[in-house]
Design a protein around this motif. Sequence first.
Motif, short mmCIF file in Angstrom:
data_model
loop_
_atom_site.label_atom_id
_atom_site.label_comp_id
_atom_site.label_asym_id
_atom_site.label_seq_id
_atom_site.Cartn_x
_atom_site.Cartn_y
_atom_site.Cartn_z
N GLN A 27 38.31 28.66 53.51
CA GLN A 27 38.55 30.06 53.87
C GLN A 27 37.10 30.74 53.73
OE1 GLN A 27 41.47 32.35 52.24
NE2 GLN A 27 41.64 33.41 53.78
N GLU A 28 36.56 30.48 52.43
CA GLU A 28 35.43 31.15 51.83
C GLU A 28 34.09 30.62 53.01
OE1 GLU A 28 32.30 31.20 47.89
OE2 GLU A 28 33.51 29.48 48.31
N VAL A 29 34.00 29.30 53.50
CA VAL A 29 33.13 28.87 54.34
C VAL A 29 33.21 29.57 55.75
CG1 VAL A 29 32.05 26.95 55.51
CG2 VAL A 29 32.45 26.81 53.04
N VAL A 30 34.51 29.41 56.25
CA VAL A 30 34.91 30.00 57.44
C VAL A 30 34.56 31.58 57.58
CG1 VAL A 30 36.67 30.68 59.24
CG2 VAL A 30 36.70 28.41 58.19
N ASN A 31 35.08 32.25 56.61
CA ASN A 31 34.67 33.74 56.61
C ASN A 31 32.83 33.91 56.70
OD1 ASN A 31 37.21 34.54 56.69
ND2 ASN A 31 37.38 34.58 54.25
N ALA A 32 32.33 33.28 55.69
CA ALA A 32 30.84 33.44 55.69
C ALA A 32 30.08 33.13 57.10
CB ALA A 32 30.24 32.44 54.51
N CYS A 33 30.57 31.97 57.53
CA CYS A 33 30.28 31.62 58.92
C CYS A 33 30.43 32.66 60.01
CB CYS A 33 30.83 30.10 59.44
SG CYS A 33 30.12 28.93 58.69
N THR A 36 27.98 35.73 59.12
CA THR A 36 26.80 35.74 59.32
C THR A 36 26.02 34.88 60.41
OG1 THR A 36 26.50 33.34 58.19
CG2 THR A 36 26.48 35.18 56.51
N GLY A 37 27.04 34.29 61.16
CA GLY A 37 26.68 33.80 62.45
C GLY A 37 25.95 32.51 62.24
N LYS A 38 25.89 31.89 60.99
CA LYS A 38 25.36 30.67 60.58
C LYS A 38 26.21 29.51 60.15
CE LYS A 38 21.42 33.31 58.43
NZ LYS A 38 20.86 33.60 57.07
N ALA A 39 25.83 28.46 60.16
CA ALA A 39 26.58 27.08 59.95
C ALA A 39 26.77 26.94 58.32
CB ALA A 39 25.86 26.02 60.49
N GLY A 40 28.09 26.34 58.28
CA GLY A 40 28.31 26.19 56.82
C GLY A 40 28.77 24.70 56.79
N LYS A 65 28.74 24.37 51.24
CA LYS A 65 27.34 24.97 51.72
C LYS A 65 27.80 26.60 52.22
CE LYS A 65 23.26 24.89 54.44
NZ LYS A 65 22.64 24.23 55.64
N VAL A 66 27.74 27.41 51.78
CA VAL A 66 28.17 28.89 52.27
C VAL A 66 26.93 29.56 52.54
CG1 VAL A 66 29.33 30.92 51.61
CG2 VAL A 66 30.10 28.82 50.41
N PRO A 67 27.00 29.91 54.07
CA PRO A 67 25.90 30.55 54.56
C PRO A 67 25.70 32.09 53.99
CG PRO A 67 27.40 30.48 56.27
CD PRO A 67 28.00 29.55 55.00
N GLU A 68 24.47 32.43 53.92
CA GLU A 68 24.28 33.94 53.26
C GLU A 68 23.75 34.73 54.15
OE1 GLU A 68 22.10 33.57 49.50
OE2 GLU A 68 23.65 32.30 48.49
N LEU A 69 24.05 36.15 54.17
CA LEU A 69 23.38 37.06 55.07
C LEU A 69 21.86 36.96 54.87
CD1 LEU A 69 26.04 39.88 54.70
CD2 LEU A 69 25.36 38.47 56.83
#
Length: 110
Positions: A27-33, A36-40, A65-69
């Motif tokens: 859920q954390e990775v999906v929300n960050a993707c 940010t519009g980036k891959a996780g 690997k959680v993408p960051e803004l």
Amino acid sequence: MSKKSFAEVLTDLRYGTLHDELTDSLQEVVNACVETGKAGKLQLTISIKPGKSGELEIADDIKTKVPELTKGSSIMWATPEGNLTRSDPRQMTLEGLKIIGQEDRPLKKV
């Protein structure tokens, strides 16, 4: 003899806590993707080690690997003393100008 599914084994590992951690991590990775519009990435490694009496030791490792803004930057100028300022110290100022604040009355809808 029927096969036990991977999902069933996964919920048995560490009395279900592995499954809970994977759920939270996903859920954390999906929300960050989405944000940010980036891959996780979410990676689960399961290690199996045989024991001397026929038992198997199962160890797991979760990596994300959680993408960051993208962070912005600031533009500043240095004064002759070496201090940073948001306005160019070489820029002349215009005298007599004043800042006009917001009015207290509500805006009209058009």
